[in-house]
Scaffold this active site. Structure first.
Site, PDB file in Angstrom:
ATOM      1  N   ASP A 138       0.825  -1.207   0.000  1.00 29.83           N
ATOM      2  CA  ASP A 138       0.000   0.000   0.000  1.00 29.83           C
ATOM      3  C   ASP A 138       0.858   1.255   0.000  1.00 29.83           C
ATOM      4  OD1 ASP A 138      -2.295  -1.479  -0.017  1.00 29.83           O
ATOM      5  OD2 ASP A 138      -2.586  -1.423   2.153  1.00 29.83           O
ATOM      6  N   CYS A 139       1.994   1.196   0.672  1.00 26.71           N
ATOM      7  CA  CYS A 139       2.892   2.367   0.698  1.00 26.71           C
ATOM      8  C   CYS A 139       3.667   2.507  -0.612  1.00 26.71           C
ATOM      9  CB  CYS A 139       3.881   2.252   1.849  1.00 26.71           C
ATOM     10  SG  CYS A 139       3.158   2.278   3.488  1.00 26.71           S
ATOM     11  N   TYR A 140       3.948   1.353  -1.234  1.00 30.55           N
ATOM     12  CA  TYR A 140       4.801   1.350  -2.426  1.00 30.55           C
ATOM     13  C   TYR A 140       4.105   0.549  -3.529  1.00 30.55           C
ATOM     14  CZ  TYR A 140       8.252   2.838   1.022  1.00 30.55           C
ATOM     15  OH  TYR A 140       8.907   3.508   2.011  1.00 30.55           O
TER      16      TYR A 140
END
Length: 399
Positions: A138-140
């Site tokens: 989700d972050c990357y």
């Protein structure tokens, strides 16, 4: 006699008297230790030799959308990416290993190229092709990207070398009946040649055998820029047997070094390749030694005839190999030695000429007031034993 602060004051005023290690030896022979110690403030030492336990830290900066890199190749050379999302470590001896590379592309030139060559190219300002694969989170959310980088288009680019500046090393020979391809280069059968890799009496740590003048945090010349001693090096072995002059009789102390590669010069950082062994990196390293008392000059007066290295037979494929005894660096530098009554030609992996030039360039920096000495924040440990890896319970074949 002096403190580092007093010497730095003279450097700042461009009043310091600086000599290379070779100049010190000549001066001592002419006027003696005591007189030399009264007039000289700093001794510069240098080496230019293969230092394969080296590499570079790079931070690429984040893409949009961001990527968490888990595999990355720089000009086809695999970089380690198992920490920060866009942080990489490129090892000097890593080889070209690009997924899907065709046999046509996998030519001799590519096989001889490795991490050291990519590091040299980046320092020289050349473009390097980058291919990255990411772990989607989700972050990357980004899965992959390709681009071209230079030293000016990335954030951090610095050398962090776990083991440099061996304090003495070995002389390699081959008593067997076939050629051997080693980290010292090709060794011809039946004692056809001998190779050594330390520049001897001008080498940094042989002029400070007990590491009394340097420590963690000491400022040095590294690859044509300013560097620092970061820690003891891997395989640091100060308990090596020593001569009465405190010089070790074989591999002893080592240092871990760090420095900003963006300040470096590719003249002093060069990728190289050893036939049938692999790539490596040649690095110029210079260490300034402050003349704090007479003993500094006494140690720096050491000559090649007073330093020895063991002649090791690489034809025996064991961790501890047999030796043909010790040989002086004066004999090694003559270009020919005698082993068991047989004359053997000798070559040096270290460039004696460029080692001298490192010491000269560092001397010029100090004389111009551009390079101050630094107090260390902690000593280099002097009690490290050398621990081998014994494979208890494992069956090891030498075939």
């Amino acid at each position: 006699m002096r403190t580092i602060a007093e010497i730095n004051d003279k450097i700042s005023r461009q009043a310091a008297v600086v000599c290379t290690a070779e100049e010190i030896k000549a001066r001592v022979a002419e006027v003696g230790v005591a007189q030399t110690a009264k007039t000289v403030d700093v001794v510069t030492t240098g080496t230019f030799e293969p230092m394969e336990s080296s590499g570079a830290i790079l931070n690429l900066g984040h893409t949009d959308p961001p990527i968490k890199i888990r595999q990355c190749w720089l000009d086809g050379v695999l970089a380690y990416s198992g920490f920060g999302a866009v942080d990489l470590y490129l090892g000097a001896t890593q080889v070209v290993d690009y997924p899907g590379m065709s046999e046509a592309a996998d030519g001799e030139e590519n096989r001889e190229r490795g991490g050291g060559h990519v590091i040299e190219d980046l320092i020289a300002g050349k473009p390097v092709q980058l291919r990255a694969l990411g772990q989607v989170t989700d972050c990357y959310p980004r899965a992959a990207f390709e681009t071209t980088i230079t030293r000016d288009t990335i954030n951090q680019f610095y050398l962090f070398n776990p083991r440099n500046l061996y304090q003495n090393f070995i002389v390699g020979v081959n008593g067997g009946d076939r050629p051997l391809f080693t980290y010292l280069g090709p060794l011809q059968p039946r004692l056809g040649n001998a190779v050594y890799s330390n520049p001897g009496a001008i080498s940094p740590l042989l002029n400070d055998p007990d590491l009394q003048l340097i420590g963690i945090g000491s400022r040095i010349f590294l690859g044509g820029g300013t560097g620092y001693i970061a820690w003891e090096g891997t395989q640091h072995f100060p308990l090596q047997k020593r001569l009465p002059n405190r010089a070790p009789i074989g591999p002893a102390a080592t240092l871990a070094l760090i420095g900003d590669a963006k300040q470096m010069d590719s003249r002093w950082v060069r990728g190289c390749y050893f036939k049938n062994y692999g790539p490596s990196l040649m690095i110029g390293v210079g260490v300034p030694l402050p003349v704090l008392h007479e003993e500094v000059i006494a140690r720096c007066a050491v000559q090649d005839k007073d330093l020895v290295a063991p002649i090791v037979d690489f034809s025996i494929p064991r961790r501890v190999r047999p030796t043909f005894g010790l040989i002086s660096y004066a004999q090694l530098k003559s270009g020919r030695i005698t082993i068991d009554g047989k004359p053997v030609r000798v070559a040096s992996l270290a460039s004696i000429f460029l080692s001298r030039q490192v010491a000269v360039e560092l001397k010029q920096w100090i004389e111009a007031g551009k390079f101050l000495l630094s107090e260390s924040v902690a000593p280099i440990p002097q009690d490290r034993a050398f621990m081998p890896q014994n494979l208890w319970g494992s069956q090891v074949s030498l075939d």
